[in-house]
Design a protein around this motif. Structure first.
Motif, PDB file in Angstrom:
ATOM      1  N   GLU A 157     -32.433  -5.075  22.704  1.00  0.00           N
ATOM      2  CA  GLU A 157     -33.243  -4.506  23.789  1.00  0.00           C
ATOM      3  C   GLU A 157     -32.400  -4.040  24.968  1.00  0.00           C
ATOM      4  OE1 GLU A 157     -36.745  -6.553  25.004  1.00  0.00           O
ATOM      5  OE2 GLU A 157     -37.035  -7.345  22.996  1.00  0.00           O
ATOM      6  N   ALA A 200     -37.939  -2.642   9.266  1.00  0.00           N
ATOM      7  CA  ALA A 200     -37.929  -3.769  10.203  1.00  0.00           C
ATOM      8  C   ALA A 200     -36.507  -4.237  10.482  1.00  0.00           C
ATOM      9  CB  ALA A 200     -38.771  -4.915   9.667  1.00  0.00           C
ATOM     10  N   SER A 201     -35.655  -4.227   9.463  1.00  0.00           N
ATOM     11  CA  SER A 201     -34.263  -4.618   9.658  1.00  0.00           C
ATOM     12  C   SER A 201     -33.529  -3.642  10.574  1.00  0.00           C
ATOM     13  CB  SER A 201     -33.534  -4.706   8.315  1.00  0.00           C
ATOM     14  OG  SER A 201     -34.048  -5.761   7.545  1.00  0.00           O
ATOM     15  N   GLU A 234     -34.927  -1.695  12.871  1.00  0.00           N
ATOM     16  CA  GLU A 234     -35.475  -1.861  14.218  1.00  0.00           C
ATOM     17  C   GLU A 234     -34.957  -3.132  14.886  1.00  0.00           C
ATOM     18  OE1 GLU A 234     -39.690   0.421  13.258  1.00  0.00           O
ATOM     19  OE2 GLU A 234     -39.633  -1.758  13.373  1.00  0.00           O
ATOM     20  N   ASP A 235     -34.821  -4.209  14.103  1.00  0.00           N
ATOM     21  CA  ASP A 235     -34.314  -5.466  14.653  1.00  0.00           C
ATOM     22  C   ASP A 235     -32.822  -5.415  14.966  1.00  0.00           C
ATOM     23  OD1 ASP A 235     -36.832  -6.543  14.489  1.00  0.00           O
ATOM     24  OD2 ASP A 235     -36.455  -7.658  12.632  1.00  0.00           O
ATOM     25  N   ALA A 251     -35.117 -11.151  10.797  1.00  0.00           N
ATOM     26  CA  ALA A 251     -34.390 -10.874  12.040  1.00  0.00           C
ATOM     27  C   ALA A 251     -32.911 -11.115  11.828  1.00  0.00           C
ATOM     28  CB  ALA A 251     -34.914 -11.768  13.147  1.00  0.00           C
TER      29      ALA A 251
END
Length: 187
Positions: free
Chosen positions: A82, A74-75, A77-78, A186
């Motif tokens: 975008e 998750a880290s 990916e965050d 996040a």
């Protein structure tokens, strides 16, 4: 009186047969009870330390490993924004130093026949490990590198022409612009 002496047996210095045997039986009985209790405690202790506790430790360590790899994924990916034209970002990722008392490593891997990248936790105990496939909301992202649990971990994100590159690095980094993130949080 001779009858009385025979029953008591104490006045003439003689002891009747069997009286010394009866005096020893409570001591022997208590010693046997103590031996049985010690044997029971040894059996329970051996069972716990030989089977139950190591099995529990491995199960608990497998759960911690699974949470660690999910939070680390998750880290990563965050860390990838975008929309960007130019990226130069370093994100600190907090990992447990050991799992089940042993250091481990997280490795980015991409099988040759697949376009997906996964984060794999490798641990010396084969019952402990994990694998999570990474997914990014933006165009192609290449992830490479390895994190050792014994040192600080960083996700370094940069732009390499038409794709985003995420590199897993270890060590101290005093660069400005560092974003701190706890694994799973996040940036």
């Amino acid at each position: 009186m001779s009858v009385r002496r025979r029953w008591c047996g104490q006045r003439d210095g003689r002891t009747p047969k069997g009286r010394t045997d009866r005096a020893l039986s409570p001591v022997v009985g208590k010693a046997l009870e103590l031996g049985i209790v010690v044997l029971f405690i040894a059996l329970v202790t051996t069972t716990f330390y030989g089977d139950v506790i190591p099995g529990y430790r491995t199960t608990a360590a497998a759960e911690v490993a699974e949470r660690t790899v999910v939070d680390a994924a998750a880290s990563v990916e965050d860390a990838v924004p975008e929309r960007t034209h130019r990226i130069d970002r370093r994100v600190a990722v907090s990992l447990p130093a050991t799992i089940r008392g042993d250091p481990y490593r997280l490795r980015a891997t991409s099988p040759a026949n697949e376009s997906t990248t996964a984060l794999v936790l490798e641990h010396p105990d084969e019952g402990v490990g994990g694998r999570v496939t990474l997914s990014f909301p933006v165009r192609e992202v290449a992830v490479s590198g390895t994190w050792q649990s014994t040192s600080e971990s960083w996700a370094v994100v940069s732009n390499d022409g038409g794709r985003i590159v995420v590199t897993l690095e270890n060590g101290r980094n005093a660069a400005s612009g560092v974003v701190n993130a706890v694994a799973g949080g996040a940036p």
